[in-house]
Design a protein around this motif. Structure first.
Motif, mmCIF file in Angstrom:
data_model
loop_
_atom_site.group_PDB
_atom_site.id
_atom_site.type_symbol
_atom_site.label_atom_id
_atom_site.label_comp_id
_atom_site.label_asym_id
_atom_site.label_seq_id
_atom_site.Cartn_x
_atom_site.Cartn_y
_atom_site.Cartn_z
ATOM 1 N N MET A 287 0.938 -1.333 -0.034
ATOM 2 C CA MET A 287 0.451 -0.298 0.344
ATOM 3 C C MET A 287 1.224 1.126 -0.147
ATOM 4 S SD MET A 287 -3.004 1.015 0.071
ATOM 5 C CE MET A 287 -3.574 2.447 0.123
ATOM 6 N N ALA A 288 1.969 0.961 1.227
ATOM 7 C CA ALA A 288 2.529 2.286 0.708
ATOM 8 C C ALA A 288 3.657 3.018 -0.607
ATOM 9 C CB ALA A 288 3.270 2.434 2.411
ATOM 10 N N GLY A 289 3.994 1.648 -0.633
ATOM 11 C CA GLY A 289 4.571 1.808 -2.066
ATOM 12 C C GLY A 289 3.704 1.886 -3.459
ATOM 13 N N VAL A 290 2.916 2.223 -3.113
ATOM 14 C CA VAL A 290 1.597 2.670 -4.291
ATOM 15 C C VAL A 290 1.537 3.993 -3.443
ATOM 16 C CG1 VAL A 290 -0.262 2.284 -4.928
ATOM 17 C CG2 VAL A 290 0.401 0.703 -4.439
ATOM 18 N N VAL A 291 1.674 4.512 -2.465
ATOM 19 C CA VAL A 291 1.209 5.975 -2.424
ATOM 20 C C VAL A 291 2.590 6.223 -3.107
ATOM 21 C CG1 VAL A 291 0.933 7.333 -0.621
ATOM 22 C CG2 VAL A 291 -0.359 5.646 -0.377
ATOM 23 N N LEU A 292 3.831 5.895 -2.837
ATOM 24 C CA LEU A 292 5.007 6.526 -2.878
ATOM 25 C C LEU A 292 5.234 6.166 -4.462
ATOM 26 C CD1 LEU A 292 8.301 4.880 -0.316
ATOM 27 C CD2 LEU A 292 7.333 7.710 -1.004
ATOM 28 N N LEU A 293 4.594 5.637 -4.969
ATOM 29 C CA LEU A 293 5.065 5.512 -6.746
ATOM 30 C C LEU A 293 4.033 6.545 -6.863
ATOM 31 C CD1 LEU A 293 6.524 3.099 -8.652
ATOM 32 C CD2 LEU A 293 4.479 2.774 -8.971
ATOM 33 N N GLY A 294 2.845 6.547 -6.547
ATOM 34 C CA GLY A 294 2.017 8.052 -6.716
ATOM 35 C C GLY A 294 2.780 9.405 -6.407
ATOM 36 N N LEU A 295 3.025 9.251 -5.193
ATOM 37 C CA LEU A 295 4.204 10.605 -5.541
ATOM 38 C C LEU A 295 4.715 10.723 -6.491
ATOM 39 C CD1 LEU A 295 2.940 12.354 -2.958
ATOM 40 C CD2 LEU A 295 4.917 11.793 -1.762
ATOM 41 N N ALA A 296 6.320 9.953 -6.407
ATOM 42 C CA ALA A 296 7.013 9.623 -7.318
ATOM 43 C C ALA A 296 6.819 10.466 -8.919
ATOM 44 C CB ALA A 296 7.977 8.669 -7.538
ATOM 45 N N THR A 297 5.307 9.755 -9.456
ATOM 46 C CA THR A 297 5.067 10.432 -10.992
ATOM 47 C C THR A 297 4.540 11.133 -10.355
ATOM 48 O OG1 THR A 297 4.312 8.084 -10.347
ATOM 49 C CG2 THR A 297 3.633 8.963 -12.681
ATOM 50 N N ALA A 298 3.888 11.949 -9.302
ATOM 51 C CA ALA A 298 3.231 13.122 -9.970
ATOM 52 C C ALA A 298 4.128 14.583 -9.644
ATOM 53 C CB ALA A 298 2.267 13.600 -7.864
ATOM 54 N N LEU A 299 5.354 14.098 -8.407
ATOM 55 C CA LEU A 299 6.364 15.590 -8.731
ATOM 56 C C LEU A 299 7.364 15.639 -9.968
ATOM 57 C CD1 LEU A 299 7.763 14.034 -4.773
ATOM 58 C CD2 LEU A 299 6.611 16.358 -6.110
ATOM 59 N N ALA A 300 7.198 13.859 -10.588
ATOM 60 C CA ALA A 300 8.429 14.398 -11.691
ATOM 61 C C ALA A 300 7.570 15.261 -12.307
ATOM 62 C CB ALA A 300 8.407 12.646 -12.405
ATOM 63 N N GLY A 301 5.671 14.764 -12.653
ATOM 64 C CA GLY A 301 5.477 16.074 -13.528
ATOM 65 C C GLY A 301 5.353 17.253 -13.359
ATOM 66 N N CYS A 302 6.286 17.175 -12.418
ATOM 67 C CA CYS A 302 6.362 19.618 -11.615
ATOM 68 C C CYS A 302 7.635 19.859 -12.574
ATOM 69 C CB CYS A 302 7.107 19.219 -10.824
ATOM 70 S SG CYS A 302 5.620 18.970 -8.900
ATOM 71 N N GLN A 303 8.438 18.776 -12.918
ATOM 72 C CA GLN A 303 10.011 19.070 -13.908
ATOM 73 C C GLN A 303 9.320 19.492 -15.451
ATOM 74 O OE1 GLN A 303 12.591 15.921 -14.306
ATOM 75 N NE2 GLN A 303 13.752 16.713 -13.170
ATOM 76 N N ARG A 304 8.204 18.977 -15.966
ATOM 77 C CA ARG A 304 7.872 19.808 -16.882
ATOM 78 C C ARG A 304 7.540 21.137 -17.288
ATOM 79 N NH1 ARG A 304 2.666 20.042 -20.070
ATOM 80 N NH2 ARG A 304 1.924 20.102 -18.270
ATOM 81 N N GLU A 305 6.986 21.840 -15.981
ATOM 82 C CA GLU A 305 6.650 22.897 -16.000
ATOM 83 C C GLU A 305 8.054 24.071 -15.291
ATOM 84 O OE1 GLU A 305 3.225 25.170 -16.444
ATOM 85 O OE2 GLU A 305 1.707 23.615 -16.242
ATOM 86 N N GLU A 306 8.877 23.069 -15.178
ATOM 87 C CA GLU A 306 10.115 23.841 -14.200
ATOM 88 C C GLU A 306 10.771 25.104 -14.532
ATOM 89 O OE1 GLU A 306 13.427 21.163 -13.848
ATOM 90 O OE2 GLU A 306 14.901 22.424 -12.169
ATOM 91 N N ARG A 307 10.518 26.528 -13.596
ATOM 92 C CA ARG A 307 11.019 27.341 -14.552
ATOM 93 C C ARG A 307 12.765 27.977 -14.229
ATOM 94 N NH1 ARG A 307 5.775 30.766 -13.340
ATOM 95 N NH2 ARG A 307 4.099 29.371 -14.047
ATOM 96 N N GLN A 308 12.736 28.775 -14.960
ATOM 97 C CA GLN A 308 14.839 28.773 -14.857
ATOM 98 C C GLN A 308 14.449 30.337 -15.160
ATOM 99 O OE1 GLN A 308 17.901 27.486 -16.855
ATOM 100 N NE2 GLN A 308 19.393 27.756 -15.146
ATOM 101 N N LEU A 309 13.728 31.272 -14.680
ATOM 102 C CA LEU A 309 13.959 32.541 -15.140
ATOM 103 C C LEU A 309 15.199 33.591 -15.599
ATOM 104 C CD1 LEU A 309 12.789 33.905 -11.754
ATOM 105 C CD2 LEU A 309 11.390 33.309 -14.039
ATOM 106 N N ARG A 310 16.619 32.850 -15.360
ATOM 107 C CA ARG A 310 17.714 33.491 -15.916
ATOM 108 C C ARG A 310 18.638 32.281 -16.186
ATOM 109 N NH1 ARG A 310 20.355 38.117 -13.869
ATOM 110 N NH2 ARG A 310 20.882 37.746 -12.123
ATOM 111 N N LEU A 311 19.701 32.648 -17.422
ATOM 112 C CA LEU A 311 20.096 31.420 -17.581
ATOM 113 C C LEU A 311 21.670 32.123 -17.213
ATOM 114 C CD1 LEU A 311 20.024 30.650 -21.117
ATOM 115 C CD2 LEU A 311 19.257 29.005 -19.521
ATOM 116 N N ASP A 312 22.512 31.304 -16.532
ATOM 117 C CA ASP A 312 23.976 31.855 -16.776
ATOM 118 C C ASP A 312 25.137 32.103 -17.910
ATOM 119 O OD1 ASP A 312 24.190 30.707 -14.096
ATOM 120 O OD2 ASP A 312 23.834 28.759 -14.079
ATOM 121 N N PRO A 313 25.461 33.057 -17.732
ATOM 122 C CA PRO A 313 26.063 33.268 -18.411
ATOM 123 C C PRO A 313 26.899 33.171 -19.925
ATOM 124 C CG PRO A 313 25.865 35.377 -17.069
ATOM 125 C CD PRO A 313 25.559 33.769 -16.045
ATOM 126 N N PRO A 314 27.672 31.975 -18.920
ATOM 127 C CA PRO A 314 28.186 30.537 -19.752
ATOM 128 C C PRO A 314 27.754 30.107 -20.636
ATOM 129 C CG PRO A 314 29.522 30.693 -18.000
ATOM 130 C CD PRO A 314 27.979 31.901 -17.705
#
Lengths: 336, 186
Positions: free
Chosen positions: B1-28
């Motif tokens: 059960m806990a494993g399923v919850v963890l897996l769900g959480l990990a999937t949900a968090l991985a979704g955040c990366q799709r919208e990750e914001r970088q406001l300014r690039l490092d000059p190099p």
């Protein structure tokens, strides 16, 4: 010794939030405008009556708990017992009276907020993500001018604000002067304000409008008629000509880079309308809707990286060399 | 059960990366991203290695695509290209482009301009802005389906949405190339 220190510390901690109530820095209880004053009276009335009712209810409750169960004998004729009827009738009558009074008082106060009639001055207030566009509408077209985020009004005169939301719903709220009024896209609203005392009153957007809602504030500066007339005369003028080489270079950069696509500086070729009018930006107390005091440094910081300072706002970062940045910030700061 | 919850959480968090914001690039990094290798005719070529190291952020990140959409409006692309349907400039919806659908070609078109009226934006926009805009323009054309989409329009849609089915299925390939400068048809 330690105990005394702790006591002083805790009383200081208590005093700090209370100190926020003093001074005329955005409080609905520290009122200087006609409608804010009538609102405050209404607040005080409602709080006083509600406190009285609350105390009476508590006294009755405590008395009921205190009294011994068999202090009074049970009525010999329960069918004719009327004590509870009297109590319930009294409570119902009091409720109806109090609610009726509140309704009438609040109706009267609301009426006072929207007094119609001749107003002395009309200002179009546009709410945008995340700043306030202002257009002073005078009797003839030549007397109209635009500015942003800083409303000057003459003391003791009625000022009509025509409120328009251009992107999402915003709400105009200067607690010391008046209640809230929403700026709804496609539905013009009006609000009449009148300041009774000269002063600087802070206001802000009171309807969540996106990422930088918290950084969408404005200042209302109420000043004597003479000062107000002087201010409007300055604002109507076109921008000051660059006085030295650096500011002249700043103007050139401003026109050559994308700045002029969004901002207007009257008297130059910059006629963009999506951003705030910058004709007298150096004269305003703050930039970026109250985020910074206007200094040459804060202007430069803002231009260098607007997205890090106020993420999500509608001003893109423009690639400038350090010399260009120095020139542009000097030029904008010189626009008094 | 806990494993399923963890897996769900990990999937949900991985979704955040799709919208990750970088406001300014490092000059190099911005400098490196500016060095695209173009073919001699300035059509097609290879993005710099750093583009792949970063994981093609301007094609798969929803925030960058949305920023591109805002830049499209801010920098007046609309005045020539309309809302993608074209005007005095070519449209992006017709299924075939003069210089092809590759990111480097779009990047070069925006940065350096193209003959017959496309101005250069190299001194008006930062490198990451040009990449963001290029990613968005590629999305309008919709050559391939993408996992990320820009934000929706506030106004009424006047054309197929950016996250529609790939254009390949919808459009004819268009006439065969008539000009030597013209890139490959999609």
């Amino acid at each position: 010794m330690i105990r005394a220190a702790r006591k002083a510390c805790s009383s200081a901690m208590l005093a700090a939030p209370l100190a926020g109530c003093g001074g005329n820095w955005q409080s609905a209880l520290d009122v200087y405008g006609t409608s804010a004053i009538s609102l405050k009276h209404l607040i005080i009335l409602i709080v006083a009556v509600c406190s009285l009712v609350w105390m009476l209810v508590l006294i009755a409750l405590i008395a009921a708990l205190w009294r011994s169960r068999d202090a009074r004998p049970v009525s010999p004729e329960p069918g004719r017992e009327r004590r509870m009827t009297i109590a319930v009738t009294g409570a119902v009558v009091a409720t109806v009276l109090i609610i009726g009074t509140f309704t009438v008082m609040s109706f009267v106060a609301t009426r006072a907020l929207t007094v119609a009639g001749q107003d002395d001055l009309t200002i179009r207030v546009r709410g945008l993500q995340w700043w306030w566009g202002l257009e002073y509408i005078g009797p003839d077209p030549s007397s109209r001018f635009e500015t942003a985020n800083e409303i000057h009004i003459p003391v003791g005169r009625k000022v009509r604000l025509k409120l328009e939301g251009l992107d999402v719903i915003h709400s105009f709220w200067v607690p010391s002067l008046a209640g809230k009024q929403d700026l709804v896209p496609g539905r013009p609203n009006e609000l009449t304000i009148r300041a009774e005392h000269a002063g600087i009153y802070r206001g802000q957007c009171a309807e969540f409008c996106g990422m930088q809602h918290a950084h969408m504030s404005l200042l209302v500066i109420a000043e004597p008629q003479d000062d107000f007339d002087k201010w409007t005369a300055t604002q109507r003028q076109t921008a000051a000509q660059p006085a030295d080489e650096q500011t002249a270079a700043g103007l050139q950069t401003f026109l050559a880079k994308p700045c002029a696509a969004c901002h207007t500086i009257r008297g130059t070729a910059a006629v963009g309308t999506t951003g705030p009018d910058l004709t007298h930006v150096g004269n305003r107390r703050t930039i970026a809707a109250g985020l910074f005091e206007t200094t040459r440094g804060s202007l430069a910081a803002w231009i260098a990286d607007p997205q890090t300072i106020k993420p999500g706002n509608n001003m893109p970062m423009v690639p400038l060399t350090p010399d260009e940045l120095r020139a542009v910030s000097a030029y904008l700061a010189s626009l008094k | 059960m806990a494993g399923v919850v963890l897996l769900g959480l990990a999937t949900a968090l991985a979704g955040c990366q799709r919208e990750e914001r970088q406001l300014r690039l490092d000059p190099p990094i911005a400098d490196a991203l500016d060095r695209v290798a173009l073919m001699p005719n300035r059509i097609s070529g290879a993005p710099p290695d750093v583009y792949f190291v970063l994981g093609k952020p301007y094609e798969v990140n929803a925030y960058n695509l949305s920023q591109g959409k805002r830049l499209y409006a801010w920098f007046g692309c609309r005045s020539c290209h309309g809302d993608g349907q074209g005007g005095s400039g070519p449209g992006f919806l017709d299924g075939w482009w003069y210089y092809g659908p590759e990111m480097v070609s779009i990047f070069a078109s925006i940065r350096d301009g193209r003959p017959h009226g496309m101005p250069a934006f190299g001194n008006k926009m930062t490198t990451d802005q040009i990449w963001q805009l290029a990613g968005y323009v590629q999305t309008i054309g919709s050559y391939q389906g993408k996992t990320a989409a820009p934000s929706r329009n506030d106004e009424k849609q006047t054309r197929p949405a950016e996250n529609r089915a790939p254009a390949k299925l919808l459009f004819d390939e268009g006439p065969s190339p008539v000009h030597p400068d013209q890139g490959p048809t999609p």
